[in-house]
Design a protein around this motif. Structure first.
Motif, short mmCIF file in Angstrom:
data_model
loop_
_atom_site.label_atom_id
_atom_site.label_comp_id
_atom_site.label_asym_id
_atom_site.label_seq_id
_atom_site.Cartn_x
_atom_site.Cartn_y
_atom_site.Cartn_z
N LEU A 11 0.83 -1.21 0.00
CA LEU A 11 0.00 0.00 0.00
C LEU A 11 0.86 1.26 0.00
O LEU A 11 1.84 1.37 0.75
CB LEU A 11 -0.89 0.04 1.23
N ILE A 12 0.50 2.21 -0.88
CA ILE A 12 1.13 3.54 -0.88
C ILE A 12 0.01 4.58 -0.91
O ILE A 12 -1.14 4.26 -1.21
CB ILE A 12 2.07 3.76 -2.08
N THR A 13 0.36 5.83 -0.64
CA THR A 13 -0.59 6.94 -0.74
C THR A 13 -0.21 7.77 -1.95
O THR A 13 0.95 8.10 -2.16
CB THR A 13 -0.53 7.81 0.53
N VAL A 14 -1.21 8.11 -2.78
CA VAL A 14 -0.99 8.96 -3.95
C VAL A 14 -1.61 10.31 -3.66
O VAL A 14 -2.78 10.41 -3.31
CB VAL A 14 -1.63 8.34 -5.21
N LYS A 15 -0.80 11.39 -3.78
CA LYS A 15 -1.27 12.75 -3.54
C LYS A 15 -1.43 13.46 -4.88
O LYS A 15 -0.47 13.62 -5.63
CB LYS A 15 -0.28 13.51 -2.65
N VAL A 36 3.81 11.86 -4.87
CA VAL A 36 3.24 13.18 -5.15
C VAL A 36 3.28 13.39 -6.66
O VAL A 36 4.34 13.36 -7.28
CB VAL A 36 4.04 14.29 -4.43
N LEU A 37 2.10 13.61 -7.25
CA LEU A 37 1.99 13.76 -8.70
C LEU A 37 2.16 15.21 -9.13
O LEU A 37 1.65 16.11 -8.50
CB LEU A 37 0.63 13.25 -9.17
N ASP A 38 2.89 15.44 -10.23
CA ASP A 38 3.01 16.76 -10.84
C ASP A 38 1.86 16.99 -11.82
O ASP A 38 1.38 18.10 -11.99
CB ASP A 38 4.33 16.90 -11.61
N ILE A 39 1.46 15.93 -12.49
CA ILE A 39 0.36 15.98 -13.46
C ILE A 39 -0.56 14.81 -13.16
O ILE A 39 -0.10 13.69 -12.98
CB ILE A 39 0.89 15.87 -14.90
N PRO A 41 -5.06 13.40 -13.68
CA PRO A 41 -6.25 13.57 -14.53
C PRO A 41 -7.03 14.86 -14.28
O PRO A 41 -7.79 15.28 -15.14
CB PRO A 41 -7.10 12.35 -14.19
N THR A 42 -6.85 15.51 -13.14
CA THR A 42 -7.59 16.74 -12.88
C THR A 42 -7.00 17.95 -13.60
O THR A 42 -7.67 18.97 -13.74
CB THR A 42 -7.67 17.05 -11.38
N VAL A 43 -5.74 17.87 -14.06
CA VAL A 43 -5.10 19.01 -14.71
C VAL A 43 -4.53 18.69 -16.10
O VAL A 43 -4.16 19.59 -16.83
CB VAL A 43 -3.96 19.60 -13.85
N HIS A 44 -4.44 17.42 -16.47
CA HIS A 44 -3.83 17.05 -17.75
C HIS A 44 -4.77 17.37 -18.91
O HIS A 44 -5.95 17.06 -18.84
CB HIS A 44 -3.48 15.56 -17.75
N PRO A 45 -4.27 17.99 -19.97
CA PRO A 45 -5.12 18.38 -21.10
C PRO A 45 -5.88 17.22 -21.74
O PRO A 45 -6.94 17.42 -22.30
CB PRO A 45 -4.15 19.01 -22.09
#
Length: 73
Positions: A11-15, A36-39, A41-45
């Motif tokens: 198990l990991i946590t995705v931010k 920690v994601l840089d991109i 689905p909430t911001v990717h074109p």
């Protein structure tokens, strides 16, 4: 079957970029680590209809454009 052939699945946590977090199972990192994601689905074109602009981190896009400016890009 050979022992210790497959990576550890834990198990990991995705931010996400908006601060929300969720837990999932992955082979990335160690148990309890936070990815920690840089991109996402909430911001990717591709998922937002192309209205958002991606940030030029480290000047990569401008460096590419300058390198190939004479080729009609």
């Amino acid at each position: 079957m050979k022992k210790n052939l497959h990576p550890d699945y834990h198990l990991i946590t995705v931010k996400m970029t908006d601060g929300t977090e969720y837990q999932t199972r992955s082979t990335w990192g160690k148990e309890g680590d936070t990815l920690v994601l840089d991109i996402d689905p909430t911001v990717h074109p591709a998922w937002t209809g192309g209205t958002g602009r991606m940030l030029d981190q480290g000047g990569r896009v401008s460096k590419f454009k300058k390198k190939y400016e004479g080729l009609g890009f």
